[in-house]
Every structure is written in C-alpha cells, then in structure tokens.
Enzyme design. Structure first.
Site, PDB file in Angstrom:
ATOM      1  N   HIS A 223       0.875  -1.192   0.000  1.00  0.00           N
ATOM      2  CA  HIS A 223       0.000   0.000   0.000  1.00  0.00           C
ATOM      3  C   HIS A 223       0.907   1.236   0.000  1.00  0.00           C
ATOM      4  O   HIS A 223       1.653   1.438  -0.952  1.00  0.00           O
ATOM      5  CB  HIS A 223      -0.925  -0.093   1.220  1.00  0.00           C
ATOM      6  CG  HIS A 223      -2.075   0.875   1.257  1.00  0.00           C
ATOM      7  ND1 HIS A 223      -2.438   1.685   0.209  1.00  0.00           N
ATOM      8  CD2 HIS A 223      -2.978   1.158   2.255  1.00  0.00           C
ATOM      9  CE1 HIS A 223      -3.482   2.412   0.551  1.00  0.00           C
ATOM     10  NE2 HIS A 223      -3.826   2.118   1.781  1.00  0.00           N
ATOM     11  N   HIS A 262      -2.121  -2.241 -10.107  1.00  0.00           N
ATOM     12  CA  HIS A 262      -3.137  -1.681  -9.213  1.00  0.00           C
ATOM     13  C   HIS A 262      -4.296  -2.647  -9.068  1.00  0.00           C
ATOM     14  O   HIS A 262      -4.618  -3.372 -10.013  1.00  0.00           O
ATOM     15  CB  HIS A 262      -3.640  -0.329  -9.745  1.00  0.00           C
ATOM     16  CG  HIS A 262      -4.307   0.475  -8.687  1.00  0.00           C
ATOM     17  ND1 HIS A 262      -5.653   0.365  -8.417  1.00  0.00           N
ATOM     18  CD2 HIS A 262      -3.801   1.352  -7.792  1.00  0.00           C
ATOM     19  CE1 HIS A 262      -5.936   1.161  -7.404  1.00  0.00           C
ATOM     20  NE2 HIS A 262      -4.842   1.775  -7.002  1.00  0.00           N
ATOM     21  N   ASP A 313       2.442   5.726  -6.930  1.00  0.00           N
ATOM     22  CA  ASP A 313       3.639   5.744  -6.078  1.00  0.00           C
ATOM     23  C   ASP A 313       4.951   5.833  -6.856  1.00  0.00           C
ATOM     24  O   ASP A 313       5.941   6.316  -6.330  1.00  0.00           O
ATOM     25  CB  ASP A 313       3.673   4.485  -5.198  1.00  0.00           C
ATOM     26  CG  ASP A 313       2.544   4.494  -4.192  1.00  0.00           C
ATOM     27  OD1 ASP A 313       2.311   5.559  -3.600  1.00  0.00           O
ATOM     28  OD2 ASP A 313       1.882   3.462  -4.018  1.00  0.00           O
TER      29      ASP A 313
HETATM   30  C1  LIG Z   1      -1.117  -3.224  -6.213  1.00  0.00           C
HETATM   31  C2  LIG Z   1      -1.136  -4.750  -6.238  1.00  0.00           C
HETATM   32  C3  LIG Z   1      -1.083  -5.254  -4.781  1.00  0.00           C
HETATM   33  C4  LIG Z   1      -2.415  -5.213  -6.906  1.00  0.00           C
HETATM   34  O1  LIG Z   1      -2.442  -6.596  -6.770  1.00  0.00           O
HETATM   35  P1  LIG Z   1      -3.466  -7.493  -7.583  1.00  0.00           P
HETATM   36  O2  LIG Z   1      -4.796  -6.839  -7.613  1.00  0.00           O
HETATM   37  O3  LIG Z   1      -3.379  -8.855  -7.017  1.00  0.00           O
HETATM   38  O4  LIG Z   1      -2.808  -7.453  -9.022  1.00  0.00           O
HETATM   39  P2  LIG Z   1      -3.324  -8.140 -10.340  1.00  0.00           P
HETATM   40  O5  LIG Z   1      -4.414  -9.115 -10.045  1.00  0.00           O
HETATM   41  O6  LIG Z   1      -3.587  -7.063 -11.324  1.00  0.00           O
HETATM   42  O7  LIG Z   1      -2.027  -8.964 -10.802  1.00  0.00           O
HETATM   43  C5  LIG Z   1      -2.031  -9.615 -12.024  1.00  0.00           C
HETATM   44  C6  LIG Z   1      -0.692 -10.256 -12.257  1.00  0.00           C
HETATM   45  O8  LIG Z   1       0.310  -9.255 -12.396  1.00  0.00           O
HETATM   46  C7  LIG Z   1       1.342  -9.477 -11.476  1.00  0.00           C
HETATM   47  N1  LIG Z   1       1.762  -8.205 -10.930  1.00  0.00           N
HETATM   48  C8  LIG Z   1       0.942  -7.264 -10.420  1.00  0.00           C
HETATM   49  N2  LIG Z   1       1.676  -6.230  -9.985  1.00  0.00           N
HETATM   50  C9  LIG Z   1       2.969  -6.545 -10.244  1.00  0.00           C
HETATM   51  C10 LIG Z   1       4.169  -5.879 -10.019  1.00  0.00           C
HETATM   52  N3  LIG Z   1       4.191  -4.679  -9.431  1.00  0.00           N
HETATM   53  N4  LIG Z   1       5.318  -6.458 -10.412  1.00  0.00           N
HETATM   54  C11 LIG Z   1       5.306  -7.667 -11.006  1.00  0.00           C
HETATM   55  N5  LIG Z   1       4.177  -8.360 -11.253  1.00  0.00           N
HETATM   56  C12 LIG Z   1       3.024  -7.801 -10.859  1.00  0.00           C
HETATM   57  C13 LIG Z   1       0.721 -10.303 -10.372  1.00  0.00           C
HETATM   58  O9  LIG Z   1       1.708 -11.036  -9.673  1.00  0.00           O
HETATM   59  C14 LIG Z   1      -0.212 -11.169 -11.151  1.00  0.00           C
HETATM   60  O10 LIG Z   1       0.536 -12.210 -11.749  1.00  0.00           O
HETATM   61  P3  LIG Z   1      -0.052 -13.700 -11.808  1.00  0.00           P
HETATM   62  O11 LIG Z   1      -1.348 -13.594 -12.538  1.00  0.00           O
HETATM   63  O12 LIG Z   1       1.019 -14.449 -12.521  1.00  0.00           O
HETATM   64  O13 LIG Z   1      -0.221 -14.108 -10.364  1.00  0.00           O
HETATM   65  C15 LIG Z   1       0.055  -5.306  -7.057  1.00  0.00           C
HETATM   66  O14 LIG Z   1       0.006  -4.797  -8.356  1.00  0.00           O
HETATM   67  C16 LIG Z   1       1.363  -5.008  -6.392  1.00  0.00           C
HETATM   68  O15 LIG Z   1       1.771  -5.718  -5.466  1.00  0.00           O
HETATM   69  N6  LIG Z   1       2.085  -3.924  -6.841  1.00  0.00           N
HETATM   70  C17 LIG Z   1       3.323  -3.558  -6.236  1.00  0.00           C
HETATM   71  C18 LIG Z   1       3.078  -2.780  -4.941  1.00  0.00           C
HETATM   72  C19 LIG Z   1       2.550  -1.409  -5.198  1.00  0.00           C
HETATM   73  O16 LIG Z   1       3.023  -0.688  -6.063  1.00  0.00           O
HETATM   74  N7  LIG Z   1       1.562  -1.010  -4.383  1.00  0.00           N
HETATM   75  C20 LIG Z   1       0.943   0.290  -4.465  1.00  0.00           C
HETATM   76  C21 LIG Z   1      -0.423   0.184  -5.065  1.00  0.00           C
HETATM   77  S1  LIG Z   1      -1.102   1.784  -5.389  1.00  0.00           S
END
Ligand SMILES: CC(C)(COP(=O)(O)OP(=O)(O)OC[C@H]1O[C@@H](n2cnc3c(N)ncnc32)[C@H](O)[C@@H]1OP(=O)(O)O)[C@@H](O)C(=O)NCCC(=O)NCCS
Length: 376
Positions: A223, A262, A313
């Site tokens: 987050h 996201h 971010d």
């Molecule tokens: C924000 C977040 C938690 C959303 O998670 P989520 O809703 O589960 O994401 P999604 O369902 O769109 O993910 C789809 C795929 O992309 C991958 N993915 C998503 N964000 C990723 C990232 N930042 N880096 C690498 N891979 C990523 C996931 O691992 C998933 O892969 P899979 O299908 O092989 O398991 C996730 O994108 C993340 O952890 N981002 C990094 C942390 C971050 O920047 N947080 C601030 C958010 S505003």
C-alpha cells in the site's frame, strides 16, 4: 488438497461492493479518478490541498472567505502539546517514522480526546495541522539533535512541510509540486487504509483510533510504503540501460516491482501522468536528472514486457527525491495527505452507520473429538 483448492479462491474482495460513498470514484470510464464530482486532473491543476480537504469534508468547494478562514484555522493548530514533545523525544532514531506517526496520533487522542462526534471536524483539522509538525519535530530531533519550532506562518500545508524540513522558505515550484502530491494522495475510495478507518468508525470508536489503525494499514509495502520501495529500486541502478537489464532480470525471477500495478485500475493510474510531469519538471531544474531517466525507462520496460503501468507511487519516488525529501519520510507524507480522505470517510460512515461485519468461508477441519492433555 481440500485446503489448497479453497485457498486458491482468495480474492482480496476484488470487485465486491463493500458499501457506498459520495467521496470519490476510482477506475470508472477511462480509468478515471474524481473527488466529489471533480476530476483529479482539474483538482491537481487548479486547487490547493486545503480546498480539496474542504471539498471532502463538506462535499462542495469553499468560497474564497471560507478557504482563507480554514487556512487560518490550520495555521493556528500546528503546535505540539508539551507531553507529546516529551514522548517524541523518547522515540529512537531507528524507529520508522510511520511508527512515530502511529504512536503520535494515538497519544494525541489521549491528550485531546474527541469526547463527542460533534467535534469530529475539529479533530480532523487538528490532526491535519499537527501531523507534519509531529513528524518533522521527531525527524530533526532524532536525526540532527535539533529542537525545531513546529509552527510556521505558511499558508499551505505543502509550504509548511517543506519549510519545517529544510529550515527555509521553499521555492514556489517545490510548493506547487508537493501541493499536487498532497491532492493526488488525498482520497482513493475503499483502499486498504481507508477501509480500516471505516471498519473502526463503524464500531463507533473515536476519531484517533480510526486514524491510528489506518496509519498501520498504510505502512505496508503493498500500500503506502510502495513509494519508498520504488525509490530503493530506482537508486539501485546506475543509469537507464542498467535499469532495463535489472528489471528484465527481476521479471525473469518473477519478482514484484514496486510502484507498478493496481487492484482497481486496469490500463493506467490517472495520478501517474500528473506526478510524472512534476518529476520531469523538477528533474530538468536539477543538476542530475538521472533518477527521472531511470524511472522513465523502468516504466517503458514494465509496459513493454508485462503490460503493467506505473501507479501513483512510482514517480512520486523521483519527484520527492528532486524535492530533497529523505526517503524515510515518503510514506509519512502520504499519511499527511490521506488523512483528509480517511477523515471524510469516518464522517461519512458515522452519518449512515452499520457495524461492518462480513462472514468468512470456513476452510478448517471438520468437528473433532476433544483429546485430554495427558492423552496427546
Ligand atoms: C497493487 C497490487 C497489490 C495489486 O495486486 P493485484 O490486484 O493482485 O494485481 P493483479 O491481479 O492485477 O495482478 C495480475 C498479475 O500481475 C502481477 N503483478 C501485479 N503487480 C505486479 C508488479 N508490481 N510487479 C510484477 N508483477 C506484478 C501479479 O503477480 C499477477 O501475476 P499472476 O497472474 O502471474 O499471479 C500489485 O500490483 C502489487 O503488489 N504492486 C506492487 C506494490 C505497489 O506498487 N503497491 C501500491 C499500489 S497503489
């Protein structure tokens, strides 16, 4: 096997409507973001953070006089009570400032309790005014052994923050960038920390407890702390080519790249273009735009390789770097801004309250016979 199959279903409540709000829309048509009906693009370009706070608290834009009065109220409430100063001075230098804010917020709730929900706007305003003071008092005391005067006469929260941090009147361009950042971070519907605040508010708990819980949720790297993690990533590369190689390597190893992706937006995060433009502008005014160039290349590689876009971010990291803000203060700044959204949600929850109490799908073992201690 039974457990595995059940656990695969974990959804993190994605896509489920968990309540209603009149405060913001996230990810509607064209991945947009609005606060109380106004687009984030208009707000970021035309409003001050204090105007946005008013909008979130009262659902309409303030008149010129109302805004001046509110700025004066915020200015008059920046001082820290003496017992809280004593406590801040006792916290170690090694503490993460998110923990400092979590504790400071809770302590303020002891010293200046809300007493009645009728005082909720006063409690919210007091926290908005004093949060940067508490953060920067602790920061300068623990890191530089200096006791700062946490009160300035700056009209905006952004100028007040930069003035306390750098001990000088900030340049208008830097104030504008931080003001924009505060607006971008102010509100975002039912994100994890806001939902935490609403769950707490729904028990009819006090304002400070709701905010203390929200700070705890924001602290996590999935987050709010993603901006600090993004900076660590950017800093680890020497130039854009090195970044491209490094990111490809990380993607190969299936590592999570902080500042990308996201839970709601699918194609882009509307806040990204705005903060990216701020970062670019500041980078061109700096002696060394390297961190902007690295960030830009990471963004290109992530989109090309994974169709993953930079969230709010990612470019905040380089923007804050160019504002000369230490990395450990990145997520605490998010607190100073998101406080406004949390507060508005607490008030909205209280207005039409029902205890938030979802159900869980049970995935444990079936009913078992009890075994006495000596027989195990
Ligand atoms: C924000 C977040 C938690 C959303 O998670 P989520 O809703 O589960 O994401 P999604 O369902 O769109 O993910 C789809 C795929 O992309 C991958 N993915 C998503 N964000 C990723 C990232 N930042 N880096 C690498 N891979 C990523 C996931 O691992 C998933 O892969 P899979 O299908 O092989 O398991 C996730 O994108 C993340 O952890 N981002 C990094 C942390 C971050 O920047 N947080 C601030 C958010 S505003």
């Amino acid at each position: 096997m039974y457990h595995m199959e059940k656990q695969m279903k974990t959804t993190g409540l994605r896509g489920q409507v968990a309540g209603s709000t009149a405060l913001s829309t996230v990810g509607g048509a064209g991945n947009s973001l609005t606060y109380c009906g106004y687009s984030i693009e208009d707000l970021a370009q035309k409003a001050s953070f204090e105007e946005v706070v008013w909008l979130l608290f009262y659902g309409k834009l303030p008149t010129q006089q109302a805004l001046l009065d509110y700025q004066d109220t915020l200015k008059s409430q920046r001082d820290i009570p003496a017992p809280l100063i004593t406590c801040l001075e006792l916290l170690p230098k090694t503490t993460h400032p998110m923990e400092v804010l979590r504790s400071a917020c809770s302590l303020l709730g002891n010293l200046e309790p809300e007493k009645s929900f009728k005082n909720q706007i006063q409690a919210a305003t007091r926290l908005l005014a004093v949060m940067p003071s508490m953060l920067l008092y602790w920061y300068h005391f623990s890191h530089h052994n200096i006791r700062i005067n946490p009160v300035t006469q700056d009209n905006s929260t952004a100028a007040h923050f930069l003035n306390l941090l750098h001990h000088q009147s900030p340049h208008p361009d830097t104030v504008k960038c931080l003001n924009t950042s505060f607006i971008l971070y102010a509100e975002h519907e039912f994100n994890a920390s806001t939902f935490t605040a609403r769950v707490c508010a729904a028990t009819l708990s006090d304002f400070y407890s709701c905010i203390t819980g929200a700070i705890g949720s924001l602290r996590g790297p999935l987050h709010g702390a993603a901006n600090e993690e993004a900076m660590a990533l950017i800093e680890s590369f020497k130039d854009a080519n090195d970044a491209e190689k490094g990111i490809l390597d990380k993607l190969d190893k299936k590592e999570l790249i902080m500042g990308f992706g996201h839970a709601i937006y699918r194609e882009s995060d509307p806040r990204n273009a705005i903060i990216k433009a701020c970062s670019k502008k500041l980078s061109m005014q700096s002696n060394n735009p390297n961190y902007y160039l690295i960030s830009e290349r990471i963004e290109q590689v992530m989109w090309r390789e994974k169709r993953l876009f930079a969230n709010a971010d990612f470019f905040h990291a380089s923007a804050y770097h160019f504002l000369n803000i230490p990395v450990l203060l990145f997520t605490p700044i998010f607190v100073c801004a998101r406080l406004s959204g949390w507060a508005a949600h607490i008030m909205e929850q209280r207005k039409n309250n029902r205890l938030i109490r979802p159900s869980a799908e049970y995935i444990g073992p079936p009913l078992k016979d009890w075994i006495n201690l000596e027989a195990r």
